[in-house]
Design a protein around this motif. Structure first.
Motif, PDB file in Angstrom:
ATOM      1  N   PHE A 147      49.012  56.024  94.598  1.00  0.00           N
ATOM      2  CA  PHE A 147      49.278  57.458  94.592  1.00  0.00           C
ATOM      3  C   PHE A 147      48.114  58.213  95.201  1.00  0.00           C
ATOM      4  N   LYS A 148      48.416  59.130  96.081  1.00  0.00           N
ATOM      5  CA  LYS A 148      47.382  59.879  96.795  1.00  0.00           C
ATOM      6  C   LYS A 148      47.498  61.370  96.484  1.00  0.00           C
ATOM      7  N   GLY A 149      46.570  62.130  97.031  1.00  0.00           N
ATOM      8  CA  GLY A 149      46.574  63.578  96.849  1.00  0.00           C
ATOM      9  C   GLY A 149      46.180  63.966  95.445  1.00  0.00           C
ATOM     10  N   GLY A 150      46.460  65.189  95.089  1.00  0.00           N
ATOM     11  CA  GLY A 150      46.092  65.704  93.778  1.00  0.00           C
ATOM     12  C   GLY A 150      46.710  64.925  92.639  1.00  0.00           C
ATOM     13  N   PHE A 151      47.977  64.511  92.811  1.00  0.00           N
ATOM     14  CA  PHE A 151      48.637  63.731  91.763  1.00  0.00           C
ATOM     15  C   PHE A 151      47.932  62.396  91.557  1.00  0.00           C
ATOM     16  N   GLY A 152      47.577  61.735  92.624  1.00  0.00           N
ATOM     17  CA  GLY A 152      46.886  60.448  92.536  1.00  0.00           C
ATOM     18  C   GLY A 152      45.541  60.561  91.847  1.00  0.00           C
ATOM     19  N   VAL A 153      44.809  61.623  92.171  1.00  0.00           N
ATOM     20  CA  VAL A 153      43.503  61.864  91.539  1.00  0.00           C
ATOM     21  C   VAL A 153      43.672  61.984  90.033  1.00  0.00           C
ATOM     22  N   MET A 154      44.665  62.725  89.614  1.00  0.00           N
ATOM     23  CA  MET A 154      44.875  62.980  88.190  1.00  0.00           C
ATOM     24  C   MET A 154      45.502  61.783  87.464  1.00  0.00           C
ATOM     25  N   PHE A 155      46.446  61.118  88.110  1.00  0.00           N
ATOM     26  CA  PHE A 155      47.259  60.127  87.407  1.00  0.00           C
ATOM     27  C   PHE A 155      46.491  58.879  87.003  1.00  0.00           C
ATOM     28  N   ASP A 156      45.619  58.364  87.863  1.00  0.00           N
ATOM     29  CA  ASP A 156      44.928  57.124  87.496  1.00  0.00           C
ATOM     30  C   ASP A 156      44.037  57.321  86.266  1.00  0.00           C
ATOM     31  N   ASP A 157      43.549  58.518  86.046  1.00  0.00           N
ATOM     32  CA  ASP A 157      42.745  58.786  84.847  1.00  0.00           C
ATOM     33  C   ASP A 157      43.623  58.877  83.599  1.00  0.00           C
ATOM     34  N   ILE A 158      44.842  59.342  83.760  1.00  0.00           N
ATOM     35  CA  ILE A 158      45.779  59.341  82.632  1.00  0.00           C
ATOM     36  C   ILE A 158      46.102  57.893  82.255  1.00  0.00           C
ATOM     37  N   VAL A 159      46.229  57.022  83.245  1.00  0.00           N
ATOM     38  CA  VAL A 159      46.461  55.603  82.967  1.00  0.00           C
ATOM     39  C   VAL A 159      45.237  55.004  82.262  1.00  0.00           C
ATOM     40  N   ALA A 160      44.030  55.391  82.697  1.00  0.00           N
ATOM     41  CA  ALA A 160      42.809  54.939  82.018  1.00  0.00           C
ATOM     42  C   ALA A 160      42.784  55.430  80.571  1.00  0.00           C
ATOM     43  N   ALA A 161      43.235  56.650  80.349  1.00  0.00           N
ATOM     44  CA  ALA A 161      43.316  57.182  78.985  1.00  0.00           C
ATOM     45  C   ALA A 161      44.316  56.374  78.166  1.00  0.00           C
ATOM     46  N   PHE A 162      45.446  56.021  78.760  1.00  0.00           N
ATOM     47  CA  PHE A 162      46.443  55.212  78.070  1.00  0.00           C
ATOM     48  C   PHE A 162      45.833  53.875  77.628  1.00  0.00           C
ATOM     49  N   PHE A 163      45.102  53.222  78.527  1.00  0.00           N
ATOM     50  CA  PHE A 163      44.500  51.931  78.176  1.00  0.00           C
ATOM     51  C   PHE A 163      43.389  52.085  77.141  1.00  0.00           C
ATOM     52  N   THR A 164      42.706  53.202  77.160  1.00  0.00           N
ATOM     53  CA  THR A 164      41.721  53.486  76.111  1.00  0.00           C
ATOM     54  C   THR A 164      42.422  53.592  74.768  1.00  0.00           C
ATOM     55  N   LEU A 165      43.504  54.333  74.730  1.00  0.00           N
ATOM     56  CA  LEU A 165      44.258  54.509  73.491  1.00  0.00           C
ATOM     57  C   LEU A 165      44.909  53.197  73.042  1.00  0.00           C
ATOM     58  N   LEU A 166      45.374  52.410  73.989  1.00  0.00           N
ATOM     59  CA  LEU A 166      45.933  51.102  73.658  1.00  0.00           C
ATOM     60  C   LEU A 166      44.856  50.208  73.050  1.00  0.00           C
ATOM     61  N   SER A 167      43.654  50.256  73.597  1.00  0.00           N
ATOM     62  CA  SER A 167      42.527  49.486  73.038  1.00  0.00           C
ATOM     63  C   SER A 167      42.243  49.906  71.606  1.00  0.00           C
ATOM     64  N   PHE A 168      42.277  51.201  71.352  1.00  0.00           N
ATOM     65  CA  PHE A 168      42.062  51.706  69.990  1.00  0.00           C
ATOM     66  C   PHE A 168      43.166  51.232  69.049  1.00  0.00           C
ATOM     67  N   ALA A 169      44.407  51.247  69.523  1.00  0.00           N
ATOM     68  CA  ALA A 169      45.519  50.799  68.689  1.00  0.00           C
ATOM     69  C   ALA A 169      45.366  49.324  68.314  1.00  0.00           C
ATOM     70  N   VAL A 170      44.987  48.513  69.282  1.00  0.00           N
ATOM     71  CA  VAL A 170      44.776  47.084  69.030  1.00  0.00           C
ATOM     72  C   VAL A 170      43.592  46.905  68.083  1.00  0.00           C
ATOM     73  N   TRP A 171      42.511  47.635  68.334  1.00  0.00           N
ATOM     74  CA  TRP A 171      41.301  47.539  67.499  1.00  0.00           C
ATOM     75  C   TRP A 171      41.616  47.916  66.040  1.00  0.00           C
ATOM     76  N   ARG A 172      42.348  48.998  65.856  1.00  0.00           N
ATOM     77  CA  ARG A 172      42.678  49.460  64.499  1.00  0.00           C
ATOM     78  C   ARG A 172      43.677  48.531  63.806  1.00  0.00           C
ATOM     79  N   HIS A 173      44.488  47.842  64.604  1.00  0.00           N
ATOM     80  CA  HIS A 173      45.463  46.922  64.025  1.00  0.00           C
ATOM     81  C   HIS A 173      44.769  45.699  63.400  1.00  0.00           C
ATOM     82  N   PHE A 174      43.702  45.264  64.037  1.00  0.00           N
ATOM     83  CA  PHE A 174      42.981  44.097  63.539  1.00  0.00           C
ATOM     84  C   PHE A 174      41.772  44.553  62.791  1.00  0.00           C
TER      85      PHE A 174
END
Length: 174
Positions: A147-174
């Protein structure tokens, strides 16, 4: 007669305060100056996001409620698409390092979903988010390249946020 000099619009400009203040989109995209840091501007933008989130949430808790943060983040994403598109075009690099609004919005999303949390937990969120944002492991790299342009700039960081939150969910589960 053909000119060999590059067109003015394709010339990469330097990220300066003068450039930032030349357009409202630049002020936003460059994180109100936090992206002008000479050392790790993305990290500076994320620290700025953390400071603002905590400061505003503590100072004005009746205004900066979780539901209001959700709307701020949602609207901020779409405004960020516009601001990053304009700033990338004007600075000559689609995803210039000084553009940190994407980190700000994404980290606000992380903080919104991990708080209330103590400072230690927020620090872990910061470290994990920065890891995913800087390293861009798959599939984050895929979205960054696809993804390029303004959307691409914004979107990959939202995906990084998702993986951060997923890491927290896994961490809290165990």
């Amino acid at each position: 007669m053909t000119s060999t000099a590059p067109a003015q619009s394709s010339k990469i400009k330097k990220a300066t305060a003068q450039f930032m203040f030349s357009h409202p989109a630049h002020i936003l995209a460059q994180g109100f100056g936090s992206g002008l840091s000479r050392i790790m501007p993305g990290t500076a933008g994320t620290l700025f996001a953390w400071l603002i989130f905590d400061l505003f949430s503590q100072r004005w808790p009746d205004i900066f409620t979780p539901s209001h943060w959700f709307w701020i983040i949602s609207i901020g994403f779409f405004v960020g698409v516009w601001a990053c598109k304009i700033t990338g075009k004007n600075i000559g690099v689609a995803d210039h390092g000084s553009m940190v609004w994407d980190e700000i919005i994404a980290f606000w999303l992380v903080l919104l979903l991990v708080t209330p949390a103590d400072l230690k937990t927020q620090f872990y969120a910061f470290i994990i988010f920065r890891f995913f944002d800087m390293v861009k492991p798959p599939p984050i790299r895929y979205f960054d390249q696809r993804f390029k342009g303004g959307f691409g700039v914004m979107f990959d960081d939202i995906v990084a946020a998702f993986f951060t939150l997923l890491s927290f969910a896994v961490w809290r589960h165990f």
